[in-house]
Enzyme design. Sequence first.
Site, PDB file in Angstrom:
ATOM      1  N   VAL A 115      67.622 -58.806  -5.585  1.00  0.00           N
ATOM      2  CA  VAL A 115      68.226 -59.052  -4.283  1.00  0.00           C
ATOM      3  C   VAL A 115      66.959 -58.009  -3.052  1.00  0.00           C
ATOM      4  CG1 VAL A 115      70.564 -58.584  -5.389  1.00  0.00           C
ATOM      5  CG2 VAL A 115      69.133 -56.692  -5.110  1.00  0.00           C
ATOM      6  N   ASN A 120      55.154 -62.605 -18.637  1.00  0.00           N
ATOM      7  CA  ASN A 120      56.281 -61.341 -18.746  1.00  0.00           C
ATOM      8  C   ASN A 120      54.968 -60.889 -19.391  1.00  0.00           C
ATOM      9  OD1 ASN A 120      58.188 -59.602 -19.540  1.00  0.00           O
ATOM     10  ND2 ASN A 120      59.984 -60.658 -18.947  1.00  0.00           N
ATOM     11  N   GLN A 165      66.369 -63.777  -8.769  1.00  0.00           N
ATOM     12  CA  GLN A 165      67.541 -62.780  -9.116  1.00  0.00           C
ATOM     13  C   GLN A 165      67.651 -61.549  -8.726  1.00  0.00           C
ATOM     14  OE1 GLN A 165      68.315 -63.352 -14.189  1.00  0.00           O
ATOM     15  NE2 GLN A 165      65.927 -63.720 -12.788  1.00  0.00           N
ATOM     16  N   HIS A 199      71.779 -64.034  -6.774  1.00  0.00           N
ATOM     17  CA  HIS A 199      72.405 -62.465  -6.322  1.00  0.00           C
ATOM     18  C   HIS A 199      72.489 -62.228  -5.544  1.00  0.00           C
ATOM     19  CE1 HIS A 199      71.210 -62.384 -10.704  1.00  0.00           C
ATOM     20  NE2 HIS A 199      72.199 -63.324 -10.762  1.00  0.00           N
ATOM     21  N   CYS A 231      82.756 -57.521   4.653  1.00  0.00           N
ATOM     22  CA  CYS A 231      83.956 -56.917   5.428  1.00  0.00           C
ATOM     23  C   CYS A 231      84.400 -57.777   3.580  1.00  0.00           C
ATOM     24  CB  CYS A 231      84.359 -57.378   5.995  1.00  0.00           C
ATOM     25  SG  CYS A 231      86.050 -56.652   6.784  1.00  0.00           S
ATOM     26  N   THR A 263      61.430 -62.114 -15.727  1.00  0.00           N
ATOM     27  CA  THR A 263      62.997 -61.964 -16.412  1.00  0.00           C
ATOM     28  C   THR A 263      63.041 -60.818 -17.707  1.00  0.00           C
ATOM     29  OG1 THR A 263      65.278 -62.875 -15.940  1.00  0.00           O
ATOM     30  CG2 THR A 263      63.590 -64.573 -15.685  1.00  0.00           C
ATOM     31  N   CYS A 315      87.785 -54.943  10.635  1.00  0.00           N
ATOM     32  CA  CYS A 315      90.189 -54.399  10.638  1.00  0.00           C
ATOM     33  C   CYS A 315      89.815 -53.858   9.795  1.00  0.00           C
ATOM     34  CB  CYS A 315      89.886 -56.463   9.858  1.00  0.00           C
ATOM     35  SG  CYS A 315      88.913 -56.191   7.941  1.00  0.00           S
TER      36      CYS A 315
HETATM   37  P1  OAD Z   1      66.066 -57.573 -16.356  1.00  0.00           P
HETATM   38  O1  OAD Z   1      65.557 -55.463 -15.864  1.00  0.00           O
HETATM   39  O2  OAD Z   1      66.441 -57.929 -17.477  1.00  0.00           O
HETATM   40  O3  OAD Z   1      64.703 -57.728 -16.995  1.00  0.00           O
HETATM   41  C1  OAD Z   1      63.241 -57.307 -16.242  1.00  0.00           C
HETATM   42  C2  OAD Z   1      62.835 -58.419 -17.183  1.00  0.00           C
HETATM   43  O4  OAD Z   1      60.997 -58.259 -16.307  1.00  0.00           O
HETATM   44  C3  OAD Z   1      62.185 -57.712 -18.485  1.00  0.00           C
HETATM   45  O5  OAD Z   1      61.644 -59.103 -19.670  1.00  0.00           O
HETATM   46  C4  OAD Z   1      60.924 -57.193 -18.252  1.00  0.00           C
HETATM   47  O6  OAD Z   1      59.825 -57.335 -19.946  1.00  0.00           O
HETATM   48  C5  OAD Z   1      60.027 -57.442 -16.971  1.00  0.00           C
HETATM   49  N1  OAD Z   1      59.075 -56.502 -16.667  1.00  0.00           N
HETATM   50  C6  OAD Z   1      58.618 -55.262 -16.607  1.00  0.00           C
HETATM   51  N2  OAD Z   1      57.831 -55.213 -16.198  1.00  0.00           N
HETATM   52  C7  OAD Z   1      56.934 -56.569 -15.845  1.00  0.00           C
HETATM   53  C8  OAD Z   1      55.816 -56.669 -14.514  1.00  0.00           C
HETATM   54  N3  OAD Z   1      55.160 -56.060 -14.005  1.00  0.00           N
HETATM   55  N4  OAD Z   1      55.332 -57.884 -14.946  1.00  0.00           N
HETATM   56  C9  OAD Z   1      55.731 -59.513 -14.903  1.00  0.00           C
HETATM   57  N5  OAD Z   1      57.335 -58.693 -16.386  1.00  0.00           N
HETATM   58  C10 OAD Z   1      58.034 -57.327 -16.324  1.00  0.00           C
HETATM   59  O7  OAD Z   1      65.745 -57.898 -15.520  1.00  0.00           O
HETATM   60  P2  OAD Z   1      66.425 -58.860 -14.827  1.00  0.00           P
HETATM   61  O8  OAD Z   1      66.143 -59.901 -15.683  1.00  0.00           O
HETATM   62  O9  OAD Z   1      65.986 -59.534 -12.913  1.00  0.00           O
HETATM   63  O10 OAD Z   1      72.062 -59.042 -11.873  1.00  0.00           O
HETATM   64  O11 OAD Z   1      68.214 -58.993 -14.695  1.00  0.00           O
HETATM   65  C11 OAD Z   1      68.326 -60.650 -13.863  1.00  0.00           C
HETATM   66  C12 OAD Z   1      69.979 -59.603 -13.748  1.00  0.00           C
HETATM   67  O12 OAD Z   1      70.564 -58.574 -14.354  1.00  0.00           O
HETATM   68  C13 OAD Z   1      69.803 -59.142 -12.769  1.00  0.00           C
HETATM   69  O13 OAD Z   1      69.740 -60.043 -11.195  1.00  0.00           O
HETATM   70  C14 OAD Z   1      70.968 -58.061 -12.609  1.00  0.00           C
HETATM   71  C15 OAD Z   1      71.203 -57.567 -13.668  1.00  0.00           C
HETATM   72  O14 OAD Z   1      71.622 -56.814 -13.791  1.00  0.00           O
HETATM   73  C16 OAD Z   1      72.719 -58.814 -10.906  1.00  0.00           C
HETATM   74  O15 OAD Z   1      73.208 -57.589 -10.369  1.00  0.00           O
HETATM   75  C17 OAD Z   1      74.114 -59.440 -11.468  1.00  0.00           C
END
Ligand code: OAD
Length: 246
Positions: free
Chosen positions: A106, A216, A104, A122, A130, A191, A153
């Site tokens: 970028v 996690n 997820q 993502h 564009c 995540t 454009c």
């Molecule tokens: P989040 O910021 O929601 O969650 C981050 C996770 O990483 C949490 O569960 C933390 O406990 C964990 N964490 C923190 N430090 C860590 C470490 N050193 N090792 C392992 N885990 C750790 O991020 P995502 O789940 O990736 O989407 O969020 C998903 C999507 O929501 C993102 O891709 C983005 C966001 O808004 C878009 O931009 C479309």
Amino acid sequence: MSDALPGDLVELLGRVRNLAVLTGAGMSAESGVPVFRGPGGLWEGHRPEELATPRAFAEDPERVWRWYRWRLERVEAARPHAGHLALARLETSAGPDRVTLITQNVDGLHQRAGSRRVLELHGAIHRARCTARCGRTAPASEVDPADSRCPDCSGRLRPDVVWFGETLDPERVGAAVEAVEACDCLWVVGTSALVHPAAALPELAAARGAPVVEVNPEPTPLSPRATVRLPLSAAEGVPLLADRCR
Ligand code: OAD
């Protein structure tokens, strides 16, 4: 070091033939890229959910671009850590097509570590695209936040990432589902397991009976369904897991 893993997990890892790995923002935290939903996730008092939307961009493209340029600078200053490197090595040592990374993130850190089979659900922060029909792509670092018009454009260049409320590329989602359906183990790293459709992938693996290993430091909504939960950071936990795969 292997003492840090339970014996039945070590046994399970030794049997894995097709591995899928889903990563989120926590994967990059130890590289210095801030997570979305934790401390340090704010920018000038705004939550990402207020900036990463088509509406925010339509209202104030300069503000959104300044936020992305700030994030891009953080990403460019970041370096892949031991967890990214372990995944890249595993892909090479396991042989063709045995490891699929679904991210997820970028930030491109998996590719910078050397991983090749990466599905970026993502999008990619270093690319601009564009919004008009010409579809030109350009390095995001070359876009002037104050004037993000396309040079080819009349359209506007936007970050080539998926925003809240937008649909993911169906081909990429399809490939991710296929990888999870084909895997005999799924690792879910860093995540919060809240944002769909990525959050559905561990459920899909669990429903098929494939073991799900969560890395996690904090529990997530997925934790009760995980086969094994390692309360470790990505840089600690992923190399331990990778070392046990043959
Ligand atoms: P989040 O910021 O929601 O969650 C981050 C996770 O990483 C949490 O569960 C933390 O406990 C964990 N964490 C923190 N430090 C860590 C470490 N050193 N090792 C392992 N885990 C750790 O991020 P995502 O789940 O990736 O989407 O969020 C998903 C999507 O929501 C993102 O891709 C983005 C966001 O808004 C878009 O931009 C479309």
